[in-house]
Design an enzyme around this catalytic site. Structure first.
Site, PDB file in Angstrom:
ATOM      1  N   LYS A  36       0.847  -1.203   0.000  1.00  0.00           N
ATOM      2  CA  LYS A  36       0.000   0.000   0.000  1.00  0.00           C
ATOM      3  C   LYS A  36       0.883   1.254   0.000  1.00  0.00           C
ATOM      4  CE  LYS A  36      -0.249  -0.316   5.045  1.00  0.00           C
ATOM      5  NZ  LYS A  36      -0.948  -1.044   6.132  1.00  0.00           N
ATOM      6  N   ARG A 133     -10.003   0.050  16.037  1.00  0.00           N
ATOM      7  CA  ARG A 133      -9.997   0.955  14.897  1.00  0.00           C
ATOM      8  C   ARG A 133     -11.112   0.498  13.962  1.00  0.00           C
ATOM      9  NH1 ARG A 133      -4.335   1.506  11.804  1.00  0.00           N
ATOM     10  NH2 ARG A 133      -5.042  -0.560  11.156  1.00  0.00           N
ATOM     11  N   TYR A 255      18.972  27.747  10.703  1.00  0.00           N
ATOM     12  CA  TYR A 255      17.790  28.421  11.251  1.00  0.00           C
ATOM     13  C   TYR A 255      17.728  28.273  12.769  1.00  0.00           C
ATOM     14  CZ  TYR A 255      15.765  29.041   6.600  1.00  0.00           C
ATOM     15  OH  TYR A 255      15.519  29.417   5.305  1.00  0.00           O
TER      16      TYR A 255
END
Ligand SMILES: *Cc1c(COP(=O)(O)O)cnc(C)c1O
Length: 361
Positions: A36, A133, A255
């Site tokens: 998948k 689920r 950063y």
């Protein structure tokens, strides 16, 4: 497309086949290859080609199945979420897909298209044994079996469930799920195991086990390395050094000035970033191999660049090769340093990264 940028992912299909064989060795019966989500980001068509002798394939949805059916008219293809609508059932019938049934609504959708279905569709009934689920609760299973068996357009083939915790050191929860599952009184063949359950020997009664992440050479366990499980890395992610400079003690890199040099430090800038799928959450110290030597990420990941401390590293130049993960840097280690799992790193690789495929092994 012109690929002069140095970033690429190399997919070693021999290692993929090796890992499938490992799954077979750990399984009593059949193993379906779970491919998948574009084969966990590895590119589904070439992965399927390398696994065309597998016992079967599993994908998430009918859309994913149809692409494969054109190339592989005979291979069993299991659709793990089953139908989302009536049209899915019609397509499943036309293209001979095996459909998971996890909710009664799916049978209603079948009803809507019943007259368009000419050949019966194989289905696997999904049981919720603790994942909570999708799936029927154990006490609902016998009624569901009766309902499905009464439908002439369906052929009930297997009972399946999915583990929530088969990757843990303590397998009590996983054992309990299996107990809930095998306590159901029916004589259908079963399918329970994902990679972690396969490698933990929880699949002794499986008619079909379902191997996903292990095929791609990542360990499903936080407490065991892929190498210790005899799994071989399939994806290598590579780039090159595009700049090299020294920062002085006390200076910061990148950063937010996250990395601050404790001494004069040689920094290599590598052309890869979160715009390619390299995880922005990677912390300082995340392993990176530069010019075949172990180094550490130093400073925040940018969109197109990362910065690496190469002070201890020899012969580094602009153009030196860099491995972000693969044979030398375990993808599971990078995942750990980014508070995620290899599943996500693989799936998050962006289309900017060209994939190339090899059979070396
Ligand atoms: C994705 C999936 C698998 C494969 O899981 P891995 O942990 O990658 O081995 C097996 N079964 C179902 C139902 C899945 O959705």
């Amino acid at each position: 497309m012109n690929h002069t940028r140095a970033v690429f992912a190399e997919i070693n299909l021999s290692n993929l086949q090796h890992n499938y064989q490992q799954a077979k060795q750990h399984s009593p019966n059949q193993v379906y290859a779970v491919i998948k989500a574009d084969a966990y980001g590895h590119g589904v068509m070439l992965v399927a080609e390398a696994l065309k002798h597998a016992d079967g394939l599993a994908v998430a949805c009918v859309d994913e199945a149809l692409k494969l059916r054109t190339e592989y008219p005979k291979l069993p293809i299991l659709v793990l979420q089953g139908a989302y609508c009536g049209e899915d059932w019609r397509l499943a019938s036309v293209h001979n897909l095996v459909m998971v049934v996890h909710h009664p609504q799916q049978l209603e959708w079948l009803n809507e298209v019943d007259s368009y279905i000419y050949s019966p569709i194989s289905v696997w009934l999904k049981v919720n044994t603790g994942m909570n689920r999708i799936g029927a609760r154990p006490e609902q299973v016998n009624a569901a079996i009766t309902q499905i068996s009464a439908l002439p357009k369906l052929k009930l083939d297997k009972l399946m469930t999915h583990h929530s915790s088969s990757d843990e050191v303590n397998l009590e929860a996983a054992q309990l799920q299996l107990q809930n599952f095998y306590n159901i009184n029916c004589d259908l063949p079963t399918s329970t195991a994902n990679s972690a359950a396969i490698l933990s020997g929880l699949n002794a009664k499986d008619d079909v086990s379902r191997a996903g992440i292990m095929l791609y050479g990542s360990s499903p366990f936080a407490h065991k390395s892929a190498m210790s499980l005899n799994l071989k890395p399939v994806m290598g992610l590579y780039s090159q050094v595009i700049s090299l400079h020294t920062v002085k003690k006390g200076e910061a890199v990148g950063y937010g000035q996250r990395f601050i040099a404790e001494k004069d430090t040689q920094i290599a800038v590598v052309a890869i970033g979160y715009g390619d799928g390299y995880p922005r959450h990677a912390v300082d110290g995340t392993p990176v191999f530069v010019n075949d030597q172990p180094c550490k990420l130093a400073g925040r990941v940018s969109m197109d660049m990362i910065t690496v401390d190469v002070s201890e590293c020899e012969g580094v130049n602009v153009g030196s090769s860099v491995e972000l993960w693969g044979e030398q840097v375990s993808v599971d280690e990078v995942a750990r340093h980014s508070q995620t799992i290899a599943y996500e790193l693989f799936c998050r690789l962006t289309p900017r990264v060209p994939r190339c495929y090899t059979y070396i092994g």
